[in-house]
Design a protein around this motif. Structure first.
Motif, PDB file in Angstrom:
ATOM      1  N   ILE A 593       0.846  -1.203   0.000  1.00  0.00           N
ATOM      2  CA  ILE A 593       0.000   0.000   0.000  1.00  0.00           C
ATOM      3  C   ILE A 593       0.878   1.248   0.000  1.00  0.00           C
ATOM      4  N   GLY A 594       1.849   1.293   0.907  1.00  0.00           N
ATOM      5  CA  GLY A 594       2.743   2.441   0.984  1.00  0.00           C
ATOM      6  C   GLY A 594       3.617   2.570  -0.253  1.00  0.00           C
ATOM      7  N   LEU A 595       4.052   1.391  -0.827  1.00  0.00           N
ATOM      8  CA  LEU A 595       4.896   1.433  -2.029  1.00  0.00           C
ATOM      9  C   LEU A 595       4.126   2.005  -3.223  1.00  0.00           C
ATOM     10  N   TYR A 596       2.866   1.559  -3.391  1.00  0.00           N
ATOM     11  CA  TYR A 596       2.052   2.105  -4.473  1.00  0.00           C
ATOM     12  C   TYR A 596       1.812   3.609  -4.262  1.00  0.00           C
ATOM     13  N   ALA A 597       1.515   3.992  -3.013  1.00  0.00           N
ATOM     14  CA  ALA A 597       1.244   5.398  -2.734  1.00  0.00           C
ATOM     15  C   ALA A 597       2.463   6.259  -3.016  1.00  0.00           C
ATOM     16  N   GLU A 598       3.658   5.686  -2.780  1.00  0.00           N
ATOM     17  CA  GLU A 598       4.889   6.467  -2.942  1.00  0.00           C
ATOM     18  C   GLU A 598       5.374   6.487  -4.388  1.00  0.00           C
ATOM     19  N   TYR A 599       5.328   5.316  -5.074  1.00  0.00           N
ATOM     20  CA  TYR A 599       5.992   5.207  -6.371  1.00  0.00           C
ATOM     21  C   TYR A 599       5.056   4.968  -7.556  1.00  0.00           C
ATOM     22  N   ASP A 600       3.816   4.622  -7.295  1.00  0.00           N
ATOM     23  CA  ASP A 600       2.981   4.219  -8.445  1.00  0.00           C
ATOM     24  C   ASP A 600       1.506   4.421  -8.112  1.00  0.00           C
ATOM     25  N   ARG A 601       1.085   5.687  -7.874  1.00  0.00           N
ATOM     26  CA  ARG A 601      -0.291   5.922  -7.484  1.00  0.00           C
ATOM     27  C   ARG A 601      -1.300   5.432  -8.538  1.00  0.00           C
ATOM     28  N   PRO A 602      -1.053   5.594  -9.865  1.00  0.00           N
ATOM     29  CA  PRO A 602      -2.053   5.121 -10.847  1.00  0.00           C
ATOM     30  C   PRO A 602      -2.461   3.667 -10.655  1.00  0.00           C
ATOM     31  N   ASN A 603      -1.554   2.840 -10.127  1.00  0.00           N
ATOM     32  CA  ASN A 603      -1.885   1.420  -9.939  1.00  0.00           C
ATOM     33  C   ASN A 603      -2.382   1.109  -8.525  1.00  0.00           C
ATOM     34  N   LEU A 604      -2.489   2.146  -7.660  1.00  0.00           N
ATOM     35  CA  LEU A 604      -2.953   1.897  -6.300  1.00  0.00           C
ATOM     36  C   LEU A 604      -4.411   1.468  -6.269  1.00  0.00           C
ATOM     37  N   LEU A 605      -5.279   2.196  -6.987  1.00  0.00           N
ATOM     38  CA  LEU A 605      -6.698   1.856  -6.985  1.00  0.00           C
ATOM     39  C   LEU A 605      -6.957   0.469  -7.570  1.00  0.00           C
ATOM     40  N   PRO A 606      -6.361   0.105  -8.736  1.00  0.00           N
ATOM     41  CA  PRO A 606      -6.528  -1.277  -9.219  1.00  0.00           C
ATOM     42  C   PRO A 606      -6.049  -2.316  -8.210  1.00  0.00           C
ATOM     43  N   PHE A 607      -4.949  -2.015  -7.503  1.00  0.00           N
ATOM     44  CA  PHE A 607      -4.453  -2.947  -6.486  1.00  0.00           C
ATOM     45  C   PHE A 607      -5.480  -3.118  -5.365  1.00  0.00           C
ATOM     46  N   LEU A 608      -6.048  -1.996  -4.892  1.00  0.00           N
ATOM     47  CA  LEU A 608      -7.047  -2.076  -3.822  1.00  0.00           C
ATOM     48  C   LEU A 608      -8.274  -2.852  -4.271  1.00  0.00           C
ATOM     49  N   ARG A 609      -8.641  -2.702  -5.546  1.00  0.00           N
ATOM     50  CA  ARG A 609      -9.823  -3.424  -6.048  1.00  0.00           C
ATOM     51  C   ARG A 609      -9.574  -4.923  -6.113  1.00  0.00           C
ATOM     52  N   ASP A 610      -8.355  -5.306  -6.558  1.00  0.00           N
ATOM     53  CA  ASP A 610      -8.080  -6.719  -6.842  1.00  0.00           C
ATOM     54  C   ASP A 610      -7.608  -7.501  -5.622  1.00  0.00           C
ATOM     55  N   SER A 611      -7.022  -6.822  -4.677  1.00  0.00           N
ATOM     56  CA  SER A 611      -6.466  -7.537  -3.522  1.00  0.00           C
ATOM     57  C   SER A 611      -7.569  -7.879  -2.512  1.00  0.00           C
ATOM     58  N   THR A 612      -7.533  -9.128  -2.060  1.00  0.00           N
ATOM     59  CA  THR A 612      -8.475  -9.557  -1.021  1.00  0.00           C
ATOM     60  C   THR A 612      -7.759  -9.708   0.327  1.00  0.00           C
ATOM     61  N   HIS A 613      -6.481  -9.387   0.353  1.00  0.00           N
ATOM     62  CA  HIS A 613      -5.691  -9.554   1.573  1.00  0.00           C
ATOM     63  C   HIS A 613      -5.187  -8.211   2.108  1.00  0.00           C
ATOM     64  N   CYS A 614      -5.645  -7.154   1.504  1.00  0.00           N
ATOM     65  CA  CYS A 614      -5.175  -5.826   1.895  1.00  0.00           C
ATOM     66  C   CYS A 614      -5.984  -5.338   3.109  1.00  0.00           C
ATOM     67  N   PRO A 615      -5.362  -4.930   4.218  1.00  0.00           N
ATOM     68  CA  PRO A 615      -6.106  -4.399   5.380  1.00  0.00           C
ATOM     69  C   PRO A 615      -6.714  -3.032   5.024  1.00  0.00           C
ATOM     70  N   LEU A 616      -8.053  -2.980   5.030  1.00  0.00           N
ATOM     71  CA  LEU A 616      -8.728  -1.782   4.556  1.00  0.00           C
ATOM     72  C   LEU A 616      -8.461  -0.573   5.460  1.00  0.00           C
ATOM     73  N   GLU A 617      -8.395  -0.792   6.808  1.00  0.00           N
ATOM     74  CA  GLU A 617      -8.161   0.332   7.705  1.00  0.00           C
ATOM     75  C   GLU A 617      -6.803   0.970   7.427  1.00  0.00           C
ATOM     76  N   LYS A 618      -5.786   0.110   7.223  1.00  0.00           N
ATOM     77  CA  LYS A 618      -4.451   0.617   6.921  1.00  0.00           C
ATOM     78  C   LYS A 618      -4.460   1.386   5.609  1.00  0.00           C
ATOM     79  N   ALA A 619      -5.129   0.818   4.627  1.00  0.00           N
ATOM     80  CA  ALA A 619      -5.188   1.470   3.327  1.00  0.00           C
ATOM     81  C   ALA A 619      -5.905   2.808   3.435  1.00  0.00           C
ATOM     82  N   LEU A 620      -7.027   2.841   4.198  1.00  0.00           N
ATOM     83  CA  LEU A 620      -7.783   4.087   4.356  1.00  0.00           C
ATOM     84  C   LEU A 620      -6.937   5.145   5.060  1.00  0.00           C
ATOM     85  N   GLU A 621      -6.167   4.714   6.019  1.00  0.00           N
ATOM     86  CA  GLU A 621      -5.314   5.658   6.761  1.00  0.00           C
ATOM     87  C   GLU A 621      -4.286   6.289   5.817  1.00  0.00           C
ATOM     88  N   VAL A 622      -3.650   5.437   4.998  1.00  0.00           N
ATOM     89  CA  VAL A 622      -2.627   5.948   4.070  1.00  0.00           C
ATOM     90  C   VAL A 622      -3.243   6.900   3.061  1.00  0.00           C
TER      91      VAL A 622
END
Length: 830
Positions: A593-622
């Motif tokens: 989550i932090g790597l996408y936010a730092e280096y590749d924001r265009p792919n952050l939203l697709p990652f959040l959509r496709d990942s089923t193991h991503c902690p949503l609270e952490k992602a929302l905080e970032v």
């Protein structure tokens, strides 16, 4: 035109003037040689007057009345004393067993080569009369006069049934078969003396006669006359198919396929009567002219003393041999063969054409060798300084001759042209000594690093001593330690020597593209565990693909550990891993989550959509920390806080279209209510809602809540669109209704047709209630059967009583299975 000069070359002599021939680019068609010394000795004491040719031997007549039988080479086999005066003509039959001889004194002698007398059945003689001699059944001679009264007969030629002769008036043809004279071809130039410029006759075949007289040539063809045109005419006639004048006087003619060989008598100065060399030409006859193919001036002995009548031209029909007879010389002309053609090409320095001709006709050439011609060509190219062409020809010419190859390599070394021959050296099944290849490599290493590198890449390592070349390159690198060409070449040499670790070090140092191929090919993954960052710095895409393709050799955890200090490279690796498999690197999703936010924001939203193991609270905080609205909206909606998500779209993005799309996706009435409430005081938002809300919410609800007097942009267009959408919905409903009615009617008609069909009932059918045969054994007795549309059958008496609807019966089997009642379609009574 080429003059003839005498030059003794073994048993043959050249008869064309080389000084002129060297300047000519046209290859001669014929070659010349004199008959053997036996003929020369005869003509030193006597003079040739005539000759005839057979496939097996020659017959020569002289001015002193002698006849010599010669073999094909000109050696005397027999001699006959015929007369004391000149022999005028010698004639042979087709088999060559009988010889007819006529002399100047009018005598005719018939001989058999093996005896002294012959047994001719027919022959003709000339003089003032043309006489035909025939043996009758008593073996006595019968004489017939075929022609007389037009002066002396100077030439006679007999072929099959046709006799041609020439006198002072012209040429006649007589048909022995029909005993008719066919034609009379008149003499053209009557001013020439017939005895000085005699007529030349030659049969090309059984029906074509070639006539040469003076300077004119005619080709006559004997043809069959149409029976309807005969009347009192001969059954055959002559057509002159070609007639033309020549530059010189004709001494002899002979056919050569569809061309003519002509022997000319030449006067260079008509006033002083200076005689030039006779000419032998090959010409192509045309209807009214001719085309010269080749021309040779012949230096025959004593040509200055000869007249036109002193020359004769005879030919062998079995071979293309032409005999030029003069009083003191006999020359044989023959078509040039492939060896002669190659001789001429070599003489003209046309080596490539000579080599090609030898290769094509290698089975037919006798005096030449393909490889020797090729070597001559190579020598010629070297002398010209065309070293590359010479080296290229070595491949073709030297073939598998190792000795010749090594000799050529040393020659090229001597002239300083090893580079030219290096690319053509054999490197397959045939291989030279390793010292040869090493010598060339050392030469390149001194003068041309790029050429040296090319040879190392192209030559198999087995050709030379690898360690010796490695040492030589290492010595050069001491002087130039950063030379990329030498370093790359050294890495290739190490690779061939299977010292892959040394090669890998050099490739990584040079950031060389072949490093990945080297790792794959030789399975060097254990050697690159601590070099992953170097590989990624060189080419991220190739490095990541290689790491992911070989996870069994380099685990994901190991790669992540190596890239921990380089988060930008770690992101590239984990991103590609996620693209390949959403679950493999699931324990790193929180980190990503932090790597996408730092280096590749265009792919952050697709990652959040496709990942089923991503902690949503952490992602929302970032996302909230970085003010990523779109990503925050997605996370809020995914966490169930749709109203807050909609509020962010409306307030922070101010994008009505996205808000409408969001409401559509959620399909929640409360969200639509919130959207309308938020938009009711914002005219642009109202316009967007009016344009897009019609299919999800009744537009009247929105229209009623618009304040009176509010100015809304494009209101008219929006209302028109609402009406159009409504009209479209009405049309769609009506269309669907029509289709439904049509389909219902069609299915009803189909059902009706099906129910109207007959049903077969026979002895195999049973009653579904009592399980007895549906038909009685005695068909004479009365019975009653009920058959339902479901094809179940019952005896009438086995059916239960009617149900709630009087008069309507149902199949109790189908009713029990809840398939719907089946009414009886057929009742059979008897």
């Amino acid at each position: 035109m080429a003059d003839v000069e005498e030059q003794g070359r073994k048993q043959s002599e050249e008869f064309t003037d080389e000084s002129e021939e060297e300047d000519s680019e046209e290859e001669p068609k014929l070659k010349y040689e004199r008959l053997s010394n036996g003929v020369t000795e005869i003509l030193q004491k006597d003079a040739a007057s005539c000759m005839t040719v057979h496939d097996k031997f020659l017959a020569l007549g002289t001015h002193f009345g002698k006849v010599f039988l010669l073999d094909i080479q000109g050696n005397v086999t027999q001699k006959f004393e015929i007369s004391s005066v000149k022999i005028n003509q010698i004639s042979l039959d087709e088999s060559g067993e009988h010889v007819g001889i006529c002399s100047e004194d009018g005598k005719v002698v018939a001989l058999h080569p093996q005896f002294t007398r012959s047994n001719y059945k027919q022959f003709v003689t000339g003089g003032n009369k043309l006489l035909l001699y025939e043996r009758n059944w008593l073996n006595r001679w019968k004489t017939s006069v075929l022609h007389e009264g037009e002066g002396s007969i100077t030439a006679i030629q007999w072929r099959a049934n046709l006799i041609a002769w020439a006198n002072n008036v012209g040429v006649k043809i007589y048909d022995i078969g029909t005993k008719q004279r066919i034609t009379n071809v008149l003499r053209d130039n009557v001013s020439l003396r017939p005895d000085m410029y005699p007529c030349s006759l030659c049969w090309k075949d059984n029906s074509s006669l070639i006539v040469g007289w003076g300077s004119s040539i005619k080709i006559c063809v004997v043809k069959e006359r149409n029976p309807t045109e005969m009347r009192d005419l001969p059954s055959r006639y002559v057509e002159i198919v070609s007639a033309f004048e020549t530059e010189f006087f004709i001494s002899g003619l002979a056919p050569l396929a569809d061309q003519l060989v002509t022997l000319y008598f030449v006067k260079e100065n008509s006033d002083h009567m200076f005689r030039a060399r006779p000419r032998l030409d090959i010409i192509q006859p045309l209807p009214e002219s001719c085309e010269e193919i080749s021309s040779d001036a012949l230096t025959v002995r004593n040509f200055q003393d000869n007249e036109c009548r002193d020359y004769r031209l005879e030919h062998s029909e079995g071979e293309s041999l032409f005999y030029i007879i003069s009083p003191k010389d006999i020359v044989v002309a023959k078509e040039r063969d492939q060896d002669d053609h190659i001789d001429w090409l070599l003489e003209k320095k046309k080596y490539e054409e000579a080599l090609m001709a030898a290769e094509i006709s290698f089975k037919n050439i006798k005096r030449h060798d393909v490889q020797k011609i090729g070597m001559a060509y190579i020598n010629h190219l070297v002398e010209k300084g065309d070293y590359d062409s010479a080296a290229r020809k070595c491949q073709k010419v030297l073939g598998k001759n190792m000795e010749l190859w090594e000799n050529e390599v040393y020659r090229f070394k001597t002239i300083g042209q090893l580079k030219a021959i290096s690319q053509y050296l054999p490197r397959g099944d045939l291989r030279l000594r390793p010292a040869i290849y090493e010598m060339i490599l050392h030469d390149f290493l001194k003068t041309d690093y790029e050429g040296f590198a090319t040879l190392i890449r192209e030559w198999p390592g087995e050709l030379y001593n690898n360690m010796a070349i490695v040492q030589a390159v290492s010595d050069h690198l001491k002087k130039e330690p950063t030379n990329r060409i030498l370093l790359t070449t050294l890495a290739e040499l190490y690779t061939y020597d299977q010292r892959y670790d040394r090669a890998l070090e050099i490739y990584l140092r040079l950031r060389h593209k072949d490093v990945y191929q080297l790792i794959h090919k030789h399975n060097l993954f254990s050697s690159i565990e601590d070099k992953i960052v170097l590989l990624m710095d060189f080419d991220k895409e190739k490095a990541v693909d290689m790491l992911l393709d070989n996870e069994d050799k380099l685990s994901t955890d190991r790669v992540v550990e190596e890239l921990a200090d380089r988060p930008e490279l770690l992101h590239v690796y984990l991103h590609k891993l996620f693209k390949r498999d959403h679950h493999k690197g699931q324990k790193y999703h929180e980190r990503q989550i932090g790597l996408y936010a730092e280096y590749d924001r265009p792919n952050l939203l697709p990652f959040l959509r496709d990942s089923t193991h991503c902690p949503l609270e952490k992602a929302l905080e970032v996302c909230q920390q970085r003010n990523f609205v779109e990503e925050t909206v997605f996370l809020l909606s995914r966490m169930g806080n749709c109203r807050r998500a909609l509020q962010m779209i409306m307030e922070e993005l101010e994008d009505v279209d996205k808000a409408i799309e969001f409401a559509k996706d959620q399909d929640d009435a409360e969200l639509w209510e919130d959207l309308i409430s938020y938009s009711i005081d914002k005219p642009p938002f109202i316009t967007g809602l009016l344009n897009n809300i019609g299919t999800h919410v009744d537009p009247i609800l929105l229209i009623h809540r618009i304040k009176e007097g509010m100015e809304i942009p494009n209101l008219r267009d929006s209302l028109v669109k609402i009406l159009q959408d409504y009209n479209l919905q009405i049309l769609l409903r009506e269309g669907c209704k029509k289709i439904l009615v049509a389909d219902s009617l069609s299915l009803l008609q189909k059902m009706h047709r099906t129910q109207m069909r007959g049903v077969r009932v026979d002895e195999e059918n049973i009653c579904e209630s009592c399980h007895a045969t549906i038909l009685p054994s005695d068909m004479a007795k009365p019975f009653s059967v009920v058959v339902f549309h479901c094809r179940h059958m019952f005896h009438k008496e086995c059916l239960p009583s009617s149900g709630t609807i009087p008069g309507v019966q149902f199949c109790n089997i189908c009713s029990a299975k809840k398939r719907g009642p089946g009414s009886g379609i057929l009742e059979i009574k008897k």
